[in-house]
Design a protein around this motif. Structure first.
Motif, short mmCIF file in Angstrom:
data_model
loop_
_atom_site.label_atom_id
_atom_site.label_comp_id
_atom_site.label_asym_id
_atom_site.label_seq_id
_atom_site.Cartn_x
_atom_site.Cartn_y
_atom_site.Cartn_z
N UNK A 100 -5.17 5.36 -10.94
CA UNK A 100 -4.51 5.12 -12.44
C UNK A 100 -4.06 6.04 -13.12
N UNK A 101 -2.86 6.18 -13.34
CA UNK A 101 -1.94 7.19 -13.92
C UNK A 101 -1.66 6.81 -15.47
N UNK A 102 -1.43 6.13 -15.77
CA UNK A 102 -1.41 5.28 -16.81
C UNK A 102 -1.43 3.85 -17.64
N UNK A 103 -2.36 3.52 -18.67
CA UNK A 103 -3.04 2.25 -18.92
C UNK A 103 -2.69 2.33 -20.42
N UNK A 104 -2.59 1.28 -20.99
CA UNK A 104 -2.70 0.75 -22.87
C UNK A 104 -2.83 0.00 -22.89
N UNK A 105 -3.89 -0.64 -23.67
CA UNK A 105 -4.51 -2.46 -24.06
C UNK A 105 -3.82 -2.47 -25.13
N UNK A 106 -2.65 -3.63 -25.45
CA UNK A 106 -3.17 -3.58 -26.22
C UNK A 106 -3.74 -5.56 -27.31
N UNK A 107 -3.67 -5.89 -28.06
CA UNK A 107 -4.30 -6.51 -28.74
C UNK A 107 -3.64 -7.89 -27.62
N UNK A 108 -2.67 -7.99 -27.08
CA UNK A 108 -2.53 -9.09 -26.53
C UNK A 108 -1.73 -9.45 -25.20
N UNK A 155 0.70 -1.05 -0.14
CA UNK A 155 0.12 0.04 0.09
C UNK A 155 0.67 1.14 -0.26
N UNK A 156 0.37 2.52 -0.83
CA UNK A 156 1.02 3.97 -0.55
C UNK A 156 2.19 3.23 -2.01
N UNK A 157 2.51 2.53 -2.53
CA UNK A 157 3.41 2.34 -3.50
C UNK A 157 2.76 3.04 -4.55
N UNK A 158 3.91 3.48 -5.82
CA UNK A 158 3.53 3.06 -7.01
C UNK A 158 4.12 1.89 -7.72
N UNK A 159 3.25 1.28 -8.96
CA UNK A 159 3.51 0.06 -9.41
C UNK A 159 2.93 -0.16 -11.30
N UNK A 160 4.10 -0.18 -11.96
CA UNK A 160 3.71 -0.62 -13.36
C UNK A 160 3.11 -2.47 -13.49
N UNK A 161 2.04 -2.36 -13.22
CA UNK A 161 1.32 -3.80 -13.57
C UNK A 161 1.29 -4.10 -15.48
N UNK A 162 1.55 -4.97 -15.87
CA UNK A 162 1.88 -5.66 -16.63
C UNK A 162 1.11 -6.75 -16.69
N UNK A 163 0.60 -8.00 -17.69
CA UNK A 163 0.70 -9.26 -18.11
C UNK A 163 0.20 -8.79 -19.36
N UNK A 164 0.34 -10.46 -20.10
CA UNK A 164 -0.02 -11.33 -21.44
C UNK A 164 -0.91 -12.16 -21.53
N UNK A 165 -1.29 -12.42 -22.48
CA UNK A 165 -2.23 -13.31 -22.59
C UNK A 165 -1.43 -15.20 -22.66
N UNK A 179 0.76 -15.18 -13.42
CA UNK A 179 1.57 -14.56 -12.24
C UNK A 179 1.39 -13.08 -12.83
N UNK A 180 0.71 -12.12 -12.81
CA UNK A 180 1.06 -10.59 -13.61
C UNK A 180 2.40 -10.20 -13.18
N UNK A 181 2.42 -8.92 -13.70
CA UNK A 181 3.64 -9.01 -13.37
C UNK A 181 3.77 -7.54 -13.30
N UNK A 182 4.94 -6.99 -12.21
CA UNK A 182 4.70 -5.91 -11.27
C UNK A 182 6.39 -4.87 -11.15
N UNK A 198 -1.54 -5.44 -21.56
CA UNK A 198 -1.50 -4.48 -21.20
C UNK A 198 -0.23 -3.62 -20.06
N UNK A 199 -0.77 -3.48 -20.00
CA UNK A 199 -0.41 -2.11 -18.95
C UNK A 199 -0.83 -1.10 -18.58
N UNK A 200 -0.11 -0.69 -16.78
CA UNK A 200 -1.41 0.44 -15.80
C UNK A 200 -0.09 0.85 -15.33
N UNK A 201 0.01 2.13 -15.49
CA UNK A 201 0.89 2.85 -13.83
C UNK A 201 -0.59 3.02 -12.67
#
Length: 191
Positions: free
Chosen positions: A47-55, A7-17, A106-109, A57-60
């Motif tokens: 949420x600070x940024x996001x992008x959904x690609x075909x296979x 809690x309280x931290x910023x993360x780049x969360x990403x994963x793929x199919x 496991x989703x990446x962070x 995604x990324x979120x901050x």
């Protein structure tokens, strides 16, 4: 080893199919994923940024402190993301008559410090469609937060904070036009 989300931290969360499988086949898929994101993640994160690609995604996000989360909500961030991915997988599998896992296990962070690194990752995320040769500029891609960052329309993106990180709107646009070293960022992310 997977980093615990705190809690309280910023993360780049990403994963793929799984096996780079398609996650979003049509417009409704993108829209539904964003609705589920709002349902499961917005109560526990900003949420600070996001992008959904075909296979993939990324979120901050910034995970809220437990004191910022309604007491009736589950405050476990990892469980909230798991709930999002499970809910989307169920709908996707039913719609396309498939079964089994949709996302990598496991989703990446990656923890993000609110400084130049955040600026680089925001630009990387918004330029992901350009990097993958889907469009020539982030403004052309509808499934990212780039346009929301520039718009005056209401948004749940932390627009003011993002623009402040770049100094002003003009520098935000300028940095997004520069050719960043996205291979270096992807290497550090293990993509």
């Amino acid at each position: 080893m997977i980093q615990a989300i705190q809690h309280g931290n910023y993360y780049h969360i990403y994963n793929r199919g799984i096996n780079s499988a398609t996650l979003f086949k049509e417009k409704d898929n993108y829209e539904h994923f964003l609705k589920l994101f709002e349902l499961h993640i917005e109560p526990i994160a900003e949420t600070f940024a996001w992008c959904l690609m075909k296979n993939h995604f990324h979120f901050i996000v910034r995970i809220k402190e437990t004191s910022e989360i309604d007491s009736d909500k589950n405050s476990n961030p990892s469980q909230a993301f798991s709930n999002l991915f499970n809910a989307y997988t169920k709908v996707f599998n039913k719609r396309y008559n498939r079964h089994g896992a949709l996302f990598e296990r496991l989703f990446r962070r990656k923890q993000v410090n609110f400084d130049l690194y955040l600026q680089n990752v925001v630009a990387y995320i918004h330029n992901n469609p350009v990097h993958h040769k889907i469009c020539s500029h982030p403004i052309e891609y509808p499934w990212s937060s780039y346009i929301s960052c520039l718009s005056d329309k209401p948004t749940k993106i932390k627009r003011t904070e993002v623009i402040t990180c770049f100094g002003d709107v003009e520098n935000f646009k300028y940095v997004h036009q520069e050719k960043g070293n996205y291979f270096e960022i992807e290497s550090s992310l293990g993509i």
